[in-house]
Structures are given as C-alpha cells and as structure tokens.
Design a protein around this motif. Structure first.
Motif, PDB file in Angstrom:
ATOM      1  N   SER A   1     -10.188 -38.840   3.859  1.00  0.00           N
ATOM      2  CA  SER A   1      -8.975 -39.608   4.195  1.00  0.00           C
ATOM      3  C   SER A   1      -7.750 -38.947   3.592  1.00  0.00           C
ATOM      4  CB  SER A   1      -9.073 -41.038   3.650  1.00  0.00           C
ATOM      5  OG  SER A   1     -10.055 -41.737   4.332  1.00  0.00           O
TER       6      SER A   1
ATOM      7  N   ALA B  90     -15.665 -39.813   1.501  1.00  0.00           N
ATOM      8  CA  ALA B  90     -14.851 -40.507   2.510  1.00  0.00           C
ATOM      9  C   ALA B  90     -13.388 -40.535   2.071  1.00  0.00           C
ATOM     10  CB  ALA B  90     -15.372 -41.935   2.723  1.00  0.00           C
ATOM     11  N   LEU B  91     -13.166 -40.782   0.774  1.00  0.00           N
ATOM     12  CA  LEU B  91     -11.797 -40.777   0.248  1.00  0.00           C
ATOM     13  C   LEU B  91     -11.174 -39.394   0.362  1.00  0.00           C
ATOM     14  CD1 LEU B  91     -11.570 -42.875  -3.041  1.00  0.00           C
ATOM     15  CD2 LEU B  91     -10.194 -43.108  -0.979  1.00  0.00           C
TER      16      LEU B  91
ATOM     17  N   SER C 164     -20.789 -41.108  -1.268  1.00  0.00           N
ATOM     18  CA  SER C 164     -20.323 -41.478   0.060  1.00  0.00           C
ATOM     19  C   SER C 164     -18.870 -41.929   0.009  1.00  0.00           C
ATOM     20  CB  SER C 164     -21.243 -42.584   0.608  1.00  0.00           C
ATOM     21  OG  SER C 164     -20.604 -43.275   1.632  1.00  0.00           O
ATOM     22  N   SER C 165     -18.551 -42.777  -0.985  1.00  0.00           N
ATOM     23  CA  SER C 165     -17.172 -43.259  -1.125  1.00  0.00           C
ATOM     24  C   SER C 165     -16.221 -42.110  -1.422  1.00  0.00           C
ATOM     25  CB  SER C 165     -17.065 -44.268  -2.279  1.00  0.00           C
ATOM     26  OG  SER C 165     -17.881 -45.368  -2.054  1.00  0.00           O
TER      27      SER C 165
END
Lengths: 132, 313, 175
Positions: free
Chosen positions: A68, A64-65, A60-61
């Motif tokens: 971004s 998401a990164l 998930s991280s």
C-alpha cells in the motif's frame, strides 16, 4: 472456482524441504516460513523455536502495508519489505499472488546477497507450486 | 401548614408553558410549597413574556400589585425585580422560583414542618400511564380527543389510531382526565379498526410517554439516569434524534441538566418518561459532589465533526 | 491532546472498508490481499493490515478513520490501531451463522477500549436476515452489562455511516 489454498501433506513436506535446504545453504539465515497472502501459516523451517502462526499473520499485514505504501507513494510494485534490527534482518516478499515468504537472518552475510537468495527461492517455490 | 402558590404564565407561547408546567413537578418535590399552575393569566408569581403583546399589557398591571411577583422574560424591563433569560432553562427557573418562594412565602416555622407527601401533579402523571397500561390489561376501549381517536384491544395488546401517529402527541399532552375513555363493544371495535392504522402496544406507550409534558420521574433534577438496555427505536417508532439522546445515556450516569443541555427541556423530560415507561431506565440519586466529567475539549470537537458530516445541531 | 481517530471493526466481509469509503473524502488506503480460506468463497479479497480514510474539519483538523482486519489472527493489528482512538464502531453481519457470537469476539477483545471510550454496533444485512433482531442484540448486550447503541445499517449508504459516527460521538460525549 474456489480460490482456497489447501496443501496436501505431501505438498507441505515438499515446501518444508525446500525451506530447509534454503536455511542450510544461505549464510546467516536461521528460519523461513511460507504463509498464505491472508496470513495463514503453510510451512516453516527453523533452527530455533518460532511461533509460526503469529509470524504468518504479521508478515501478511506488513507486506500488505508495504505494498500500500509503495502504491500511495506512486512507486512500482513492492519487491520486499525489509526490517533491520540490531541482530539481523527480517524479509517479506510475495510468492506468486497468493503466498508470502518470510526469511529471518542474522547479520552474518550481506543484505544484497540475502535479498537475491530470497528472490530466487520465491521463484522456485512459485514454479514448484504451479506444478503441484 | 403547606403553603400553596399559583404560578401564572402570562403571554408565554405553548412550548414555554409546557416547560413551566413540567418544572412545577420538579419544584414541588424540592421545596416546601405546593404549586398550582395557571397556563393563561397571572398567579401569585407570574412569568411574563415581554415579547408578546398580552405579556406586555399584563406587565404594567402586575407591577402595581405589590403582593404579586412578576418575573420578566424576554423584552426590555428596567423595572423588573426578577428576570429570566430566553430560552427557558430549568436550572435558572427552578433556582429563581425556589428563592422567591423561600423569600416571600415560607416562614421559617413553616419550612421546618409539614413536608408535603408525594406531589399530586407527579402522581397524576404516573396515574396517567398506569391507566393507559391498565387499559391494555382488559377490555376494549376507545379514547377520544375531538376527532382524534385511539382504539385499544386490551387482551390482545393491540391498538389502532385514526390519522398519523402525531395525533398521539396531542392526546398525550392532555391530562388523562380530559381525554374521553369509553368502553367499546369488541364487535364495534373490530369494525372501527378496519379503517384505522394499527400501532403496537410498546410503540403506543413509548409515544404517549415521549410526548407527555409532565415528568413521570419523581425529583427529576436530583437524580442521574442511565440506560439499562438499548431500546429498539425502530420498532418504537422513535425519531432520529432519540438515538442520539439515548446514546448519551448508554454508557454513564447522566444528570437531568446534562441531558437537557443536549436535548432541550421538553425532549429531555419526554425521553426519560418514555424510557421509564418501557422499563429501560436506571435511576439513582444525584451525588452531592459529582465527579467532574471527561475531557471538556471533546464537546466542541464532536460538534465540529458533526458539522462536517452534516448532522446534528 | 488525543488523536481524532475512530476505529471500525467486525468480522471479515462485513463491510468495514466500504463503510470508511462511504464517508472518507479520498479513496481510502486499503491493504487488501487475496483471501485463501473459506472467505474466498464469498469475497476475493480481505484486509490484512488496515483501512484508512479521513475527514477534514472546517478548521483544517483531520478526523482519521481506521478499519481493522476482521480475523482474530490479526488481533495484533487491533491493538495497534485502537491506540489513541476516540471510539469504536463494531459492524456485525447478520447473514453469518452466529452474529451474536461474532459480536462477542469484538466485545471481548476490545473490552478495555470500549470501557474507556465508547462503542456503537451497526448490524448489516438485516433485510435479508432479520434474526437475531435488534431486541436480541440489546438483550445480549445487557447480559454483558452493556447498553451500547445498536442500529440497523446499510454501510453502503453514507447517511447510515454518518449516523453510526454521530451516535458513537454521543456515547463518548463528556457528561
């Protein structure tokens, strides 16, 4: 309207079956997980021992990164986040808006075929979940 | 025999006088002499502010009296045997006064004996607060200082103030003996209190201690300080700077001189007073060889960040 | 030399991203994802990796502000983000069921970092939820042997966030 994701036992079994099929039929793939967008483990299928909840949060991280990074770089929507290691590949991609698919593969097959298979599975999972 | 020396402040402004007066307490505990303080006019040792007219006038007179020591402060004075730089820094004042008193007033025979007991000035500071706290134990009281007035309802731990809380600062700077403390009938207190603003007991103690110019801590400069617990600054009515000063004390043992560097002498003394008065201060003796502290570079760094954020000095 | 880096942490929904946005000189980098658990009842999105904002000093040097994800399952990100940090801002939401227990999560997980650098605690939403009060927080910290600064803040206000950073820097100031 609540935005919560709550899989029924039946729903989780269907997801696991789909992941199982995918692992069995895609060259090099040895594990696949579905997580919520915010890092909860939902379903997994693996030929070896995996710490599903950890991998879900990290996927998930990472995704998401990646998203971004795409945004900040002025590029269009992020399709995949790919980690290449000496042993193989880790691929993260979205399933609809609210889920993440993580696929772990050895270096047996080509990356192109792997990505295409991942993309197809994500579509299938997404339409299946819409139906549920 | 204990030697008594009068330290005179000549032409110094209010702030410097208060700093000096506080430092006397510290000095008394460190040296073999008792100090008296004369806030207006010469003493056996005088600190003369050459930036003021009255200071310059006294300077010529004092230099003709060899039994008296004049210390130049500010201005130009080629004939000064001793000088202090502006602004007053406790470390340099203490050092100079200690040197002069050893050199000129204390013989070797004297210095070995007659160690003074607890200093009277320091005791009176403690007594001040003990009395204030005692007022909250029983009875109803009116404290007057000119038209400033503070009413205390001891048993109910309540107090009222005429005017803004700042008037307490003026009262706190007075010695307690010079404040009028009068018992007042409970009924009269109720009536009088109606037209005044209430203030909580902890806030009152904090405010008095914070603005009391004399150090309540014995041997202030030879100790290190640390917060035992973070104070409820809002409830105490503390100023915004107090949060910054308290933060300095929140994680490690801080020497008085380090706190003084950040807060200035008066605020450093006031803050330690206040934290001690509400029981949140830990104190330990200074180690002889204090470990050199962290990264020196970050001192400048943090001040640059503050500047960018538009806060602090 | 160490990075000029401060870290904001605290439970989901406390306003870490908002705090960074309040002081950063550009719109912060966010890694928001859709919330799918109980958080989604109060907040549509949550931070999955980090928030990132920046302040430039007069000499051109950059101070970097990082926000962590709040949920414990993302604690691997906490480890990554505190690397080289100068200090920690712990935000606590007083409207949650047990703010002191929330605080403990971050005190425990960041204990080494707090010991080595410094930390400040900002309590939000005290106006509508006055309990526990600042004394309760201070007493709670004292039981942990800590006297960390505890301030009431509205993290939407720039001056409140600036005060947190200012006080934090004082706790880190070399003695």
């Amino acid at each position: 309207m609540s935005k919560r994701i709550k899989l029924t036992e039946e729903g989780a079994r269907i997801l696991e079956n789909m992941l199982g099929h995918f692992v069995a039929e895609t060259t090099g793939v040895y594990a696949a997980l579905v997580s919520s967008s915010d890092g909860h483990a939902l379903a997994q299928w693996s030929q070896s021992e995996l710490h599903g909840s950890k991998l879900s949060a990290m996927s998930s991280s990472l995704l998401a990164l990646g998203e971004s990074l795409s945004r900040e770089s002025g590029q269009q929507a992020c399709q995949y986040v790919i980690v290449e290691t000496l042993d193989g590949f880790l691929v993260d991609l979205r399933v609809g808006e609210r889920m993440v698919l993580t696929v772990l593969a050895r270096k047996d097959g080509s990356l192109g075929l792997l990505l295409s298979a991942c993309h197809q599975l994500a579509e299938e999972l997404s339409s299946r979940i819409r139906k549920e | 025999m204990v030697r008594r020396i009068t330290l005179g402040a000549c032409g110094l402004d209010e702030n410097d006088r208060l700093v000096l007066q506080s430092l006397i307490n510290i000095l008394e505990l460190r040296s073999e002499v008792r100090w008296d303080f004369s806030s207006e006019g010469p003493g056996e040792i005088s600190i003369v502010d050459l930036d003021s007219e009255s200071g310059r006038r006294l300077w010529g007179e004092l230099c003709r009296q060899p039994e008296r020591v004049a210390i130049a402060y500010g201005g130009q004075a080629e004939d000064a045997a001793y000088r202090l730089e502006k602004p007053l820094r406790s470390r340099s004042v203490l050092q100079l006064l200690q040197d002069i008193s050893r050199e000129r007033y204390v013989t070797e025979a004297e210095s070995g004996e007659g160690q003074s007991g607890p200093a009277t000035a320091e005791l009176s500071g403690k007594q001040f607060f003990q009395q204030l706290i005692d007022l909250f134990e029983s009875g109803t009281w009116a404290l007057r200082d000119g038209d400033r007035m503070l009413l205390i309802d001891g048993p109910r731990k309540r107090a009222w103030l005429r005017g803004p809380v700042d008037v307490l600062a003026g009262m706190a700077r007075k010695s307690f003996a010079r404040l009028q403390v009068l018992p007042i009938e409970a009924a009269a207190l109720e009536t009088a209190a109606r037209s005044l603003d209430p203030i909580s007991a902890p806030a009152l103690i904090w405010y008095f201690a914070r603005h009391h110019s004399l150090a309540l801590q014995a041997d202030l400069a030879n100790r290190r300080y640390r917060l035992r617990r973070w104070p409820n600054l809002r409830q105490l009515g503390a100023g915004p700077d107090d949060a910054r000063f308290c933060a300095l004390l929140s994680r490690r043992w801080i020497a008085f001189t380090d706190l003084e560097l950040v807060a200035g002498t008066r605020d450093a003394i006031g803050l330690l007073n206040a934290l001690a008065a509400i029981g949140l201060l830990q104190v330990r003796p200074e180690e002889r060889n204090p470990a050199t502290a962290g990264t020196v570079v970050s001192g400048g760094l943090f001040s640059r960040i503050r500047k960018r954020l538009g806060v602090g000095a | 030399m160490s990075e000029l880096k401060f870290i904001f942490t605290g439970p989901p929904g406390v306003g870490k991203s908002t705090a960074i946005a309040a002081v950063s000189e550009f719109a912060p980098v966010v890694t928001d994802v859709l919330a799918t658990d109980e958080l989604s009842d109060i907040k549509a999105q949550t931070t999955a990796a980090l928030d990132f904002g920046e302040i430039t000093l007069d000499d051109g040097e950059k101070v970097r502000l990082y926000g962590t994800p709040g949920q414990r399952r993302f604690s691997f990100m906490w480890e990554i983000l505190i690397e080289g940090g100068l200090g920690l801002v712990i935000l606590v939401d007083n409207s949650r069921p047990d703010p002191l227990a929330d605080l403990d999560i971050y005190l425990e997980n960041f204990s080494g970092f707090i010991r080595d650098t410094g930390a400040v605690i900002g309590v939000t939403r005290m106006e509508s939820h006055p309990q526990p009060d600042l004394d309760d927080f201070a007493a709670h910290l004292e039981r942990h042997g800590l006297a960390l600064p505890v301030l009431e803040v509205d993290i939407r206000r720039r001056e409140d966030v600036v005060q947190l950073l200012d006080v934090l820097m004082m706790t880190c100031e070399p003695a």
